[in-house]
Design a protein around this motif. Structure first.
Motif, PDB file in Angstrom:
ATOM      1  N   LEU A 118       1.170  -1.433   0.093  1.00 44.54           N
ATOM      2  CA  LEU A 118       0.165  -0.220  -0.138  1.00 44.54           C
ATOM      3  C   LEU A 118       0.745   1.527  -0.155  1.00 44.54           C
ATOM      4  CD1 LEU A 118      -2.632  -1.122   2.780  1.00 44.54           C
ATOM      5  CD2 LEU A 118      -2.728  -1.230   0.457  1.00 44.54           C
ATOM      6  N   PHE A 119       0.410   1.899  -0.968  1.00 40.02           N
ATOM      7  CA  PHE A 119       1.239   3.520  -0.844  1.00 40.02           C
ATOM      8  C   PHE A 119       0.056   4.478  -0.376  1.00 40.02           C
ATOM      9  CE2 PHE A 119       4.034   0.720  -3.327  1.00 40.02           C
ATOM     10  CZ  PHE A 119       5.472   1.422  -2.817  1.00 40.02           C
ATOM     11  N   THR A 120       0.464   5.491   0.259  1.00 38.11           N
ATOM     12  CA  THR A 120      -0.582   6.743   0.584  1.00 38.11           C
ATOM     13  C   THR A 120      -0.106   7.867   0.556  1.00 38.11           C
ATOM     14  OG1 THR A 120      -1.034   5.020   2.727  1.00 38.11           O
ATOM     15  CG2 THR A 120      -2.042   7.622   2.321  1.00 38.11           C
ATOM     16  N   ILE A 121      -1.012   8.773  -0.366  1.00 36.53           N
ATOM     17  CA  ILE A 121      -0.459   9.204  -0.853  1.00 36.53           C
ATOM     18  C   ILE A 121      -1.280  10.655  -0.928  1.00 36.53           C
ATOM     19  CG2 ILE A 121      -0.986   9.113  -2.939  1.00 36.53           C
ATOM     20  CD1 ILE A 121       1.507  11.240  -2.832  1.00 36.53           C
ATOM     21  N   GLY A 122      -0.916  11.569  -0.232  1.00 36.01           N
ATOM     22  CA  GLY A 122      -2.355  12.747   0.450  1.00 36.01           C
ATOM     23  C   GLY A 122      -2.953  12.198   1.113  1.00 36.01           C
ATOM     24  N   ASP A 123      -4.804  12.160   0.581  1.00 34.18           N
ATOM     25  CA  ASP A 123      -5.864  11.186   1.170  1.00 34.18           C
ATOM     26  C   ASP A 123      -6.458  10.295   0.501  1.00 34.18           C
ATOM     27  OD1 ASP A 123      -6.880  12.458  -0.906  1.00 34.18           O
ATOM     28  OD2 ASP A 123      -8.485  14.258   0.180  1.00 34.18           O
ATOM     29  N   VAL A 124      -5.645   9.432  -0.769  1.00 30.33           N
ATOM     30  CA  VAL A 124      -6.067   8.027  -1.159  1.00 30.33           C
ATOM     31  C   VAL A 124      -4.827   7.579  -0.323  1.00 30.33           C
ATOM     32  CG1 VAL A 124      -6.748   9.654  -3.187  1.00 30.33           C
ATOM     33  CG2 VAL A 124      -4.716   9.129  -3.979  1.00 30.33           C
ATOM     34  N   THR A 125      -5.255   5.976  -1.239  1.00 30.48           N
ATOM     35  CA  THR A 125      -3.931   4.977  -1.237  1.00 30.48           C
ATOM     36  C   THR A 125      -4.280   4.395  -2.554  1.00 30.48           C
ATOM     37  OG1 THR A 125      -4.330   4.471   1.384  1.00 30.48           O
ATOM     38  CG2 THR A 125      -3.268   2.599   0.417  1.00 30.48           C
ATOM     39  N   HIS A 134       1.780  -9.533 -19.508  1.00 29.39           N
ATOM     40  CA  HIS A 134       2.633  -9.092 -20.224  1.00 29.39           C
ATOM     41  C   HIS A 134       3.328  -8.979 -19.731  1.00 29.39           C
ATOM     42  CE1 HIS A 134       3.279  -5.680 -23.341  1.00 29.39           C
ATOM     43  NE2 HIS A 134       3.439  -4.657 -22.486  1.00 29.39           N
ATOM     44  N   SER A 135       4.610  -8.866 -18.869  1.00 29.47           N
ATOM     45  CA  SER A 135       5.482  -9.405 -18.326  1.00 29.47           C
ATOM     46  C   SER A 135       5.593 -10.465 -16.684  1.00 29.47           C
ATOM     47  CB  SER A 135       6.918  -8.429 -18.121  1.00 29.47           C
ATOM     48  OG  SER A 135       6.362  -7.623 -17.121  1.00 29.47           O
ATOM     49  N   PRO A 136       7.079 -10.829 -16.547  1.00 31.61           N
ATOM     50  CA  PRO A 136       6.352 -11.438 -15.174  1.00 31.61           C
ATOM     51  C   PRO A 136       6.521 -11.099 -13.947  1.00 31.61           C
ATOM     52  CG  PRO A 136       8.349 -12.342 -16.305  1.00 31.61           C
ATOM     53  CD  PRO A 136       7.703 -11.057 -17.406  1.00 31.61           C
ATOM     54  N   GLY A 137       7.271  -9.168 -13.619  1.00 30.28           N
ATOM     55  CA  GLY A 137       6.162  -8.863 -13.082  1.00 30.28           C
ATOM     56  C   GLY A 137       5.444  -7.766 -12.637  1.00 30.28           C
ATOM     57  N   SER A 138       5.138  -7.353 -14.104  1.00 28.90           N
ATOM     58  CA  SER A 138       3.808  -6.564 -14.250  1.00 28.90           C
ATOM     59  C   SER A 138       2.818  -5.981 -12.964  1.00 28.90           C
ATOM     60  CB  SER A 138       2.692  -6.797 -15.563  1.00 28.90           C
ATOM     61  OG  SER A 138       3.298  -6.512 -16.402  1.00 28.90           O
ATOM     62  N   CYS A 139       2.570  -5.081 -12.752  1.00 30.65           N
ATOM     63  CA  CYS A 139       1.449  -4.835 -11.201  1.00 30.65           C
ATOM     64  C   CYS A 139       0.695  -3.655 -11.969  1.00 30.65           C
ATOM     65  CB  CYS A 139       2.674  -4.210 -10.177  1.00 30.65           C
ATOM     66  SG  CYS A 139       3.628  -5.760  -9.732  1.00 30.65           S
ATOM     67  N   SER A 140      -0.389  -3.818 -11.485  1.00 32.69           N
ATOM     68  CA  SER A 140      -1.427  -2.599 -11.819  1.00 32.69           C
ATOM     69  C   SER A 140      -1.374  -1.974 -10.266  1.00 32.69           C
ATOM     70  CB  SER A 140      -2.822  -3.085 -11.721  1.00 32.69           C
ATOM     71  OG  SER A 140      -2.047  -4.107 -13.018  1.00 32.69           O
ATOM     72  N   PHE A 141      -1.857  -0.906  -9.929  1.00 35.63           N
ATOM     73  CA  PHE A 141      -2.167  -0.348  -9.162  1.00 35.63           C
ATOM     74  C   PHE A 141      -3.656   0.413  -8.538  1.00 35.63           C
ATOM     75  CE2 PHE A 141       2.080   0.828 -10.711  1.00 35.63           C
ATOM     76  CZ  PHE A 141       3.241  -0.009  -9.684  1.00 35.63           C
ATOM     77  N   HIS A 142      -4.808   0.289  -7.718  1.00 34.35           N
ATOM     78  CA  HIS A 142      -5.801   0.252  -7.830  1.00 34.35           C
ATOM     79  C   HIS A 142      -6.033   1.247  -6.325  1.00 34.35           C
ATOM     80  CE1 HIS A 142      -9.944  -0.717  -6.077  1.00 34.35           C
ATOM     81  NE2 HIS A 142     -10.056  -0.453  -7.057  1.00 34.35           N
ATOM     82  N   SER A 143      -6.575   2.418  -6.984  1.00 35.79           N
ATOM     83  CA  SER A 143      -6.375   3.102  -5.676  1.00 35.79           C
ATOM     84  C   SER A 143      -8.367   3.526  -5.673  1.00 35.79           C
ATOM     85  CB  SER A 143      -6.921   4.725  -5.822  1.00 35.79           C
ATOM     86  OG  SER A 143      -7.123   5.796  -5.203  1.00 35.79           O
ATOM     87  N   PRO A 144      -9.128   2.700  -4.528  1.00 38.02           N
ATOM     88  CA  PRO A 144     -10.974   2.929  -4.987  1.00 38.02           C
ATOM     89  C   PRO A 144     -11.052   4.125  -4.056  1.00 38.02           C
ATOM     90  CG  PRO A 144      -9.564   1.230  -3.652  1.00 38.02           C
ATOM     91  CD  PRO A 144      -8.030   1.523  -3.455  1.00 38.02           C
TER      92      PRO A 144
END
Length: 215
Positions: A118-125, A134-144
Motif C-alpha cells: 500500500l502507498f498512501t499519497i495525499g488522502d488516498v491509497t 505482459h511481463s512476469p513482474g507486471s503490476c497494476s495500482f488500484h485506488s478505491p
C-alpha cells in the motif's frame, strides 16, 4: 489532464514519445505517465522517454516514489535519472529484474514491489496488484478512493496487452485480468500505459472472447 474524485489528491496525465525495443525490434510509441498526488506531494507511475514534461507535471512537489508497472524499456527509460534528480526511490516487482537489467545494467531499482503493498499519497491509497502476463513482474495500482486502476500494459481499451514477445504469456495475462482486475467495481476507470482510458465494466463482457482467442 487533471482529474479528481472529490479528494484533494488529483491525477495528472503526461504523454511522452520515444521507442520500445525488445527481441531485436524497435517501435515508435507514445506512453502515458501518471502523476498522483495533492499540492505538496505525489508519486509517479512509470517513467517514460522524456524527463522535462514529467517534471513540469510534478510542479515542484515532493515525489514519494516512482512506481513502475513493468520493466519494458519504454516504461523505465528515465527512471534512474528522474530518481536521482528528484531524490525519489524506484519501485519494481522483482520478477521483472531481468528486463530492468537490459536497460539499466549495474544499477538496480531501489525497492521491490509486492502484491498487496500500500502507498498512501495525499488522502488516498494505492494498492499493488501483481498482474503478470505482459511481463512476469507486471503490476497494476488500484485506488478505491479515486475509483481508478493504473494497469500499465496489462489491460487496455479493447482487451489484454501484447503477449507475443519474450517474457510474456497470454493465458497468464487473461488470468491476471480475470482474477485481479475484472473483480473490481465495474465503474472503475482504467488508466492505461498507452492510449485512452476504459472502464472495468466496458471490458468485462469481452473476457470469453479473450479466452477463446488463446485456444
Amino acid at each position: 489532464m487533471s482529474t479528481t474524485n472529490g479528494q484533494r489528491t488529483r491525477i495528472d496525465k503526461v504523454v511522452t514519445s520515444g521507442t520500445f525495443s525488445l527481441d531485436g525490434g524497435t517501435w515508435e510509441v507514445d506512453n502515458n505517465v501518471w502523476v498522483v498526488g495533492d499540492d505538496s506531494e505525489c508519486v509517479l507511475i512509470d517513467a517514460a522517454h522524456d524527463i522535462e514534461p514529467i517534471v513540469e507535471a510534478i510542479a515542484g512537489r515532493r515525489v514519494r516514489g516512482i512506481l513502475l508497472t513493468h520493466a519494458h524499456d519504454d516504461h523505465i527509460g528515465v527512471a534512474c535519472e528522474l530518481a536521482g534528480d528528484l531524490g525519489a526511490h524506484t519501485y519494481l516487482h522483482p520478477e521483472d529484474r531481468e528486463l530492468w537489467d537490459r536497460t539499466h545494467p549495474g544499477v538496480g531499482p531501489d525497492s521491490d514491489l509486492a502484491d498487496g503493498d500500500l502507498f498512501t499519497i495525499g488522502d488516498v491509497t494505492l494498492e499493488v496488484l501483481h498482474t503478470p502476463g505482459h511481463s512476469p513482474g507486471s503490476c497494476s495500482f488500484h485506488s478505491p478512493d479515486l475509483g481508478v486502476v493504473f494497469t500499465g500494459d496489462t489491460l487496455f481499451r479493447g482487451g489484454p496487452g501484447a503477449t507475443g514477445r519474450s517474457f510474456s504469456d497470454f493465458p497468464t495475462i487473461v488470468d491476471s485480468i480475470t482474477d485481479r482486475l475484472l473483480t473490481l467495481p465495474p465503474e472503475t476507470v482504467v488508466h492505461t500505459g498507452h492510449g485512452d482510458d476504459t472502464t472495468i465494466g466496458d471490458e468485462s463482457p469481452h473476457r470469453q472472447a479473450w479466452v477463446d482467442r488463446g485456444h
